[in-house]
Design an enzyme around this catalytic site. Sequence first.
Site, short mmCIF file in Angstrom:
data_model
loop_
_atom_site.label_atom_id
_atom_site.label_comp_id
_atom_site.label_asym_id
_atom_site.label_seq_id
_atom_site.Cartn_x
_atom_site.Cartn_y
_atom_site.Cartn_z
N ASP A 25 0.79 -1.25 0.00
CA ASP A 25 0.00 0.00 0.00
C ASP A 25 0.83 1.31 0.00
OD1 ASP A 25 -1.93 -1.93 0.22
OD2 ASP A 25 -2.76 -1.25 2.12
N LYS A 130 -6.63 -4.67 -3.13
CA LYS A 130 -7.23 -5.41 -2.01
C LYS A 130 -8.25 -4.51 -1.30
CE LYS A 130 -3.52 -4.43 1.33
NZ LYS A 130 -4.29 -3.55 2.21
N CYS A 163 -2.19 -2.50 7.74
CA CYS A 163 -2.18 -3.46 6.62
C CYS A 163 -0.94 -4.34 6.60
CB CYS A 163 -2.36 -2.71 5.31
SG CYS A 163 -4.03 -2.02 5.17
C1 C5J Z 1 -3.14 0.67 5.49
C2 C5J Z 1 -4.86 1.94 6.60
N1 C5J Z 1 -2.62 0.44 4.28
N2 C5J Z 1 -4.04 2.35 7.57
N3 C5J Z 1 -4.38 1.22 5.55
O1 C5J Z 1 -2.51 0.40 6.51
O2 C5J Z 1 -6.03 2.21 6.64
#
Ligand code: C5J
Length: 225
Positions: A25, A130, A163
């Site tokens: 991400d 995702k 994540c």
């Molecule tokens: C991730 C989030 N990628 N913090 N998303 O950690 O909402």
Amino acid sequence: MASIPGALPFAFDLDPASTALIVIDMQRDFIEPGGFGASLGNDVTRLQAIIPTVAALLLAARQAGLPVIHTRECHRPDLSDLPPAKRDRGTPTLRIGDPGPMGRVLIAGEPGADIVPELAPLPGEIVLDKPGKGAFYATPLSDHLAQFGTKALIFAGVTTEVCVQTTMREANDRGFVCLLAEDATESYFPAFKAAAVEMIRAQGGIVGWTATTAEIAAALTGGTA
Ligand code: C5J
């Protein structure tokens, strides 16, 4: 087989032939000013700061011929994969799906859902969209890893306690050996990152190992950390 003697909680044996890198991400919506992360009141400069370290890890993995997987947390334009329990959380100025400065927030195909240009995937690398925190949920990640013959995963990306940690736990439950590049991951909250890193390697590595990017790169490319 290479070894990372300084890994925690103890030395990590790294077999490049059965290891893949997963970068979680590293998207504009989480990392750039004006994105979703910033709209939640977070200081995105903390996440921006790891971009060169993630780039160094990517370079080492590519040089060693590891499969590279990039994930993007995002949803379908019709929001059919966005549960109300996720969309309605909190009181952000922007909700998932709303129009923002980088297009609709966390929607597949919108500029904000893109990976930051410094870490752009190369042709042939896997890019997985995702809808959840974990990269195994509602994605073909398991199939890709089976095809590669992957037994161990190196983790980088954001955010450490959301994540990244969720995906590490999913991977651990599925039998993968997990190694977190601790300086190639970051959180908006320093205390949360520190706690997540400690949790992962506590109790004899209950979720996995941690090591620095320099240590991992040295093991992958035959250099010294
Ligand atoms: C991730 C989030 N990628 N913090 N998303 O950690 O909402």
